[in-house]
Design a protein around this motif. Structure first.
Motif, PDB file in Angstrom:
ATOM      1  N   ILE A   8       1.176  -1.405  -0.033  1.00 20.64           N
ATOM      2  CA  ILE A   8       0.174   0.008  -0.213  1.00 20.64           C
ATOM      3  C   ILE A   8       0.754   1.540   0.153  1.00 20.64           C
ATOM      4  O   ILE A   8       1.255   1.642   1.120  1.00 20.64           O
ATOM      5  CB  ILE A   8      -1.087   0.100   1.033  1.00 20.64           C
ATOM      6  N   PRO A   9       1.272   2.064  -1.500  1.00 19.98           N
ATOM      7  CA  PRO A   9       1.387   3.410  -1.330  1.00 19.98           C
ATOM      8  C   PRO A   9       1.585   4.650  -0.242  1.00 19.98           C
ATOM      9  O   PRO A   9      -0.050   4.540  -0.138  1.00 19.98           O
ATOM     10  CB  PRO A   9       1.917   3.534  -2.640  1.00 19.98           C
ATOM     11  N   ILE A  10       2.283   5.071   0.283  1.00 20.42           N
ATOM     12  CA  ILE A  10       2.105   6.639   1.118  1.00 20.42           C
ATOM     13  C   ILE A  10       2.435   7.728   0.337  1.00 20.42           C
ATOM     14  O   ILE A  10       4.088   7.435   0.516  1.00 20.42           O
ATOM     15  CB  ILE A  10       2.671   5.919   2.657  1.00 20.42           C
ATOM     16  N   THR A  11       1.816   8.063  -0.120  1.00 23.56           N
ATOM     17  CA  THR A  11       2.514   9.621  -0.413  1.00 23.56           C
ATOM     18  C   THR A  11       2.636  10.993   0.888  1.00 23.56           C
ATOM     19  O   THR A  11       1.118  10.931   1.422  1.00 23.56           O
ATOM     20  CB  THR A  11       2.338  10.307  -2.082  1.00 23.56           C
ATOM     21  N   LEU A  12       3.109  11.300   0.839  1.00 25.44           N
ATOM     22  CA  LEU A  12       3.726  12.727   1.980  1.00 25.44           C
ATOM     23  C   LEU A  12       4.335  13.674   1.672  1.00 25.44           C
ATOM     24  O   LEU A  12       5.712  14.015   0.663  1.00 25.44           O
ATOM     25  CB  LEU A  12       4.751  11.826   3.271  1.00 25.44           C
ATOM     26  N   PRO A  13       4.078  15.167   2.156  1.00 23.73           N
ATOM     27  CA  PRO A  13       4.568  15.679   1.849  1.00 23.73           C
ATOM     28  C   PRO A  13       5.690  16.029   1.854  1.00 23.73           C
ATOM     29  O   PRO A  13       6.211  15.926   3.190  1.00 23.73           O
ATOM     30  CB  PRO A  13       3.912  17.391   2.412  1.00 23.73           C
ATOM     31  N   THR A  14       6.564  16.999   1.699  1.00 26.51           N
ATOM     32  CA  THR A  14       8.137  17.317   1.891  1.00 26.51           C
ATOM     33  C   THR A  14       7.936  18.662   1.479  1.00 26.51           C
ATOM     34  O   THR A  14       7.713  19.855   0.570  1.00 26.51           O
ATOM     35  CB  THR A  14       9.126  16.653   1.386  1.00 26.51           C
ATOM     36  N   PRO A  15       9.320  19.215   2.483  1.00 21.60           N
ATOM     37  CA  PRO A  15       9.599  20.625   1.857  1.00 21.60           C
ATOM     38  C   PRO A  15      10.848  20.790   0.918  1.00 21.60           C
ATOM     39  O   PRO A  15      10.902  21.894   0.413  1.00 21.60           O
ATOM     40  CB  PRO A  15      10.000  21.523   3.535  1.00 21.60           C
ATOM     41  N   PHE A  16      11.092  20.076   0.214  1.00 25.15           N
ATOM     42  CA  PHE A  16      12.681  20.378  -0.724  1.00 25.15           C
ATOM     43  C   PHE A  16      11.433  19.906  -2.204  1.00 25.15           C
ATOM     44  O   PHE A  16      10.385  19.743  -2.978  1.00 25.15           O
ATOM     45  CB  PHE A  16      13.022  18.796  -0.105  1.00 25.15           C
ATOM     46  N   ASP A  17      12.657  20.704  -3.076  1.00 31.34           N
ATOM     47  CA  ASP A  17      12.610  21.265  -4.367  1.00 31.34           C
ATOM     48  C   ASP A  17      12.069  19.670  -4.869  1.00 31.34           C
ATOM     49  O   ASP A  17      11.466  19.583  -6.697  1.00 31.34           O
ATOM     50  CB  ASP A  17      13.357  21.133  -5.170  1.00 31.34           C
ATOM     51  N   VAL A  18      12.175  18.331  -4.776  1.00 26.69           N
ATOM     52  CA  VAL A  18      12.027  16.626  -4.833  1.00 26.69           C
ATOM     53  C   VAL A  18      10.423  16.805  -4.973  1.00 26.69           C
ATOM     54  O   VAL A  18      10.636  15.777  -5.596  1.00 26.69           O
ATOM     55  CB  VAL A  18      12.986  15.822  -4.492  1.00 26.69           C
ATOM     56  N   GLY A  19       9.756  17.301  -4.530  1.00 30.01           N
ATOM     57  CA  GLY A  19       8.397  17.367  -3.900  1.00 30.01           C
ATOM     58  C   GLY A  19       8.324  16.194  -3.248  1.00 30.01           C
ATOM     59  O   GLY A  19       8.599  15.677  -1.786  1.00 30.01           O
ATOM     60  N   PRO A  20       6.802  15.268  -2.899  1.00 30.86           N
ATOM     61  CA  PRO A  20       6.372  14.026  -2.487  1.00 30.86           C
ATOM     62  C   PRO A  20       7.245  13.223  -2.473  1.00 30.86           C
ATOM     63  O   PRO A  20       8.187  12.813  -3.146  1.00 30.86           O
ATOM     64  CB  PRO A  20       4.668  13.777  -2.569  1.00 30.86           C
ATOM     65  N   VAL A  21       7.073  12.304  -0.996  1.00 31.56           N
ATOM     66  CA  VAL A  21       7.890  11.679  -0.931  1.00 31.56           C
ATOM     67  C   VAL A  21       7.078   9.960  -0.731  1.00 31.56           C
ATOM     68  O   VAL A  21       6.063  10.279  -0.446  1.00 31.56           O
ATOM     69  CB  VAL A  21       9.101  10.947  -0.033  1.00 31.56           C
ATOM     70  N   ASN A  22       7.333   8.910  -1.813  1.00 30.55           N
ATOM     71  CA  ASN A  22       6.203   7.390  -1.059  1.00 30.55           C
ATOM     72  C   ASN A  22       7.140   6.581  -0.320  1.00 30.55           C
ATOM     73  O   ASN A  22       8.256   6.646  -0.528  1.00 30.55           O
ATOM     74  CB  ASN A  22       6.233   6.901  -2.440  1.00 30.55           C
ATOM     75  N   CYS A  23       7.236   6.200   0.644  1.00 33.35           N
ATOM     76  CA  CYS A  23       7.017   4.947   1.796  1.00 33.35           C
ATOM     77  C   CYS A  23       5.391   4.162   1.630  1.00 33.35           C
ATOM     78  O   CYS A  23       4.549   4.256   0.392  1.00 33.35           O
ATOM     79  CB  CYS A  23       6.555   6.261   3.025  1.00 33.35           C
ATOM     80  N   CYS A  24       5.906   2.735   2.260  1.00 31.38           N
ATOM     81  CA  CYS A  24       4.641   2.439   1.532  1.00 31.38           C
ATOM     82  C   CYS A  24       4.783   0.967   3.005  1.00 31.38           C
ATOM     83  O   CYS A  24       5.235   0.761   3.797  1.00 31.38           O
ATOM     84  CB  CYS A  24       4.772   1.638   0.524  1.00 31.38           C
ATOM     85  N   LEU A  25       2.857   0.627   3.179  1.00 29.41           N
ATOM     86  CA  LEU A  25       3.151  -0.578   3.548  1.00 29.41           C
ATOM     87  C   LEU A  25       3.276  -1.671   3.500  1.00 29.41           C
ATOM     88  O   LEU A  25       2.568  -1.886   2.223  1.00 29.41           O
ATOM     89  CB  LEU A  25       2.018  -0.106   4.339  1.00 29.41           C
ATOM     90  N   LEU A  26       3.917  -2.509   4.000  1.00 29.04           N
ATOM     91  CA  LEU A  26       3.840  -4.085   3.685  1.00 29.04           C
ATOM     92  C   LEU A  26       3.501  -4.847   4.746  1.00 29.04           C
ATOM     93  O   LEU A  26       3.953  -4.967   5.434  1.00 29.04           O
ATOM     94  CB  LEU A  26       5.356  -4.249   3.129  1.00 29.04           C
ATOM     95  N   ILE A  27       1.870  -5.948   3.770  1.00 22.74           N
ATOM     96  CA  ILE A  27       1.379  -6.350   4.599  1.00 22.74           C
ATOM     97  C   ILE A  27       1.213  -7.541   4.588  1.00 22.74           C
ATOM     98  O   ILE A  27       0.376  -8.145   3.190  1.00 22.74           O
ATOM     99  CB  ILE A  27       0.462  -5.816   4.843  1.00 22.74           C
ATOM    100  N   GLY A  28       2.109  -8.368   5.297  1.00 25.11           N
ATOM    101  CA  GLY A  28       1.613 -10.233   5.049  1.00 25.11           C
ATOM    102  C   GLY A  28       1.770 -11.140   6.281  1.00 25.11           C
ATOM    103  O   GLY A  28       0.959 -10.533   6.992  1.00 25.11           O
ATOM    104  N   ASP A  29       2.948 -11.683   6.683  1.00 22.50           N
ATOM    105  CA  ASP A  29       2.927 -12.347   7.935  1.00 22.50           C
ATOM    106  C   ASP A  29       3.103 -11.180   9.009  1.00 22.50           C
ATOM    107  O   ASP A  29       2.892 -11.556  10.411  1.00 22.50           O
ATOM    108  CB  ASP A  29       3.646 -13.312   7.804  1.00 22.50           C
ATOM    109  N   ALA A  30       3.678  -9.996   8.598  1.00 29.06           N
ATOM    110  CA  ALA A  30       4.273  -8.471   9.628  1.00 29.06           C
ATOM    111  C   ALA A  30       3.541  -7.737   8.896  1.00 29.06           C
ATOM    112  O   ALA A  30       3.158  -7.623   7.693  1.00 29.06           O
ATOM    113  CB  ALA A  30       5.965  -8.676   9.260  1.00 29.06           C
ATOM    114  N   VAL A  31       3.760  -6.465   9.516  1.00 27.14           N
ATOM    115  CA  VAL A  31       3.252  -5.206   8.433  1.00 27.14           C
ATOM    116  C   VAL A  31       4.408  -4.113   9.200  1.00 27.14           C
ATOM    117  O   VAL A  31       5.206  -4.119  10.634  1.00 27.14           O
ATOM    118  CB  VAL A  31       2.025  -4.280   9.953  1.00 27.14           C
ATOM    119  N   THR A  32       4.356  -3.700   7.516  1.00 34.28           N
ATOM    120  CA  THR A  32       6.128  -4.085   7.982  1.00 34.28           C
ATOM    121  C   THR A  32       5.896  -1.979   6.954  1.00 34.28           C
ATOM    122  O   THR A  32       5.200  -2.368   6.567  1.00 34.28           O
ATOM    123  CB  THR A  32       7.348  -4.665   6.611  1.00 34.28           C
ATOM    124  N   LEU A  33       6.515  -0.830   7.722  1.00 37.32           N
ATOM    125  CA  LEU A  33       6.687   0.302   7.027  1.00 37.32           C
ATOM    126  C   LEU A  33       7.515   0.587   6.743  1.00 37.32           C
ATOM    127  O   LEU A  33       8.533   0.085   6.996  1.00 37.32           O
ATOM    128  CB  LEU A  33       6.195   1.491   8.449  1.00 37.32           C
TER     129      LEU A  33
END
Length: 325
Positions: A8-33
């Protein structure tokens, strides 16, 4: 029974020129950010709201994996760790994220001396150092709980392994599932912009700086051997046809090297002189990126024996092989 992973992708705002950054949830036998965004109120609010929408909080995470030390990816790592979540990074990240004062002083001295040898005016070099220090404010120092080895399996996610993918950052970590063809790649491969192989200091008290563009090209060549059906990048939308993009990135690097080699056909030049000629509208505003771009391609040309470096009065000049200054 092993649970198939959901990404599950997560898009977060940043104050940098590159713009938003993507994080993600990886959900299986474990829940991983994977990744956390910069240390800003806005990014924190979006991240926590996203987790809440998925009936989760930080304390529900089984582990947190950070792809690399840059603050737009690692900024909230300490807060996640303080919630009791195991934090995983490659061991190469430790000097950068731990707040090691000796290493930070070493790094600052490295950049000042290197910029001078590249012909960068002191006023611009010191301004760039101030920008770097400001950039570091978007992450709180922390020490990773675990430092997995490349090739090890990702806990709780059968089929996923850790890959070491340096170039953009010396500690860059990616996750790969060969069967599914899934690559969670941080900033290794971005769909809309090329990842900059940033200048990095050598390890503490060592003299030879890493040749980051050469490292990055080796990483890209290695990626060409993998089954990359879907790439989840650190910036931009998930994409396919990764091999085609990799070949384009390598081709563009070769073309940039040719352009630099051509500029050296008439006279030897410093890195800064090349920056002015290649990026006349950018070199002052984004000096760090521009110097990294130019010096990386000079490393490539030197590696291929097409240019040589000579030192005169503390400045490095580059000239085509066989040319006379």
């Amino acid at each position: 029974m092993t649970k198939a992973a959901t990404i599950i992708p997560i898009t977060l705002p940043t104050p940098f020129d590159v713009g938003p950054v993507n994080c993600c949830l990886l959900i299986g036998d474990a829940v991983t950010l994977i990744d956390s965004g910069p240390k800003t109120d806005e990014a924190r609010e979006v991240l926590l709201s996203f987790l809440k929408e998925n009936r989760l909080s930080l304390k529900d995470l089984d582990q947190y994996i950070c792809t690399h030390y840059h603050p737009d990816h690692a900024g909230l790592s300490k807060e996640i760790q303080q919630a009791g979540v195991d934090t995983l990074m490659l061991k190469e990240a430790v000097p950068y994220v731990s707040g090691d004062s000796d290493f930070l002083k070493w790094a600052d001295s490295f950049y000042i001396d290197l910029y001078r040898s590249f012909g960068v005016p002191d006023s611009l070099g010191r301004l760039e150092l101030l920008k770097l220090k400001k950039y570091r404010e978007f992450i709180s120092p922390f020490m990773p709980d675990l430092t997995p080895l490349p090739g090890e399996g990702v806990p709780g996610h059968e089929g996923f392994i850790f890959l070491k993918t340096p170039g953009h950052a010396p500690d860059h970590l990616s996750l790969y599932n060969e069967v599914q063809g899934v690559f969670i790649g941080g900033d290794v491969l971005l769909p809309h912009i090329s990842s900059n192989a940033l200048l990095e200091p050598p390890p503490l008290h060592e003299k030879e700086r890493p040749k980051t563009l050469l490292q990055y090209r080796e990483t890209l060549q290695n990626l060409l051997t993998l089954n990359l059906e879907t790439v989840y990048p650190g910036h931009g939308e998930p994409f396919k046809n990764a091999h085609e993009l990799i070949r384009k990135r390598l081709h563009d690097q070769n073309e940039r090297a040719k352009a630099i080699e051509k500029l050296l056909s008439d006279e030897p030049l410093t890195v800064f002189e090349l920056c002015i000629r290649l990026f006349p509208k950018l070199y002052e505003k984004q000096l760090g990126l521009v110097v990294s771009e130019v010096s990386g391609h000079l490393d490539l040309l030197q590696e291929e024996g097409r240019i040589i470096k000579v030192e005169e009065e503390g400045l490095f000049y580059f000239r085509q092989t066989g040319a006379v200054r």
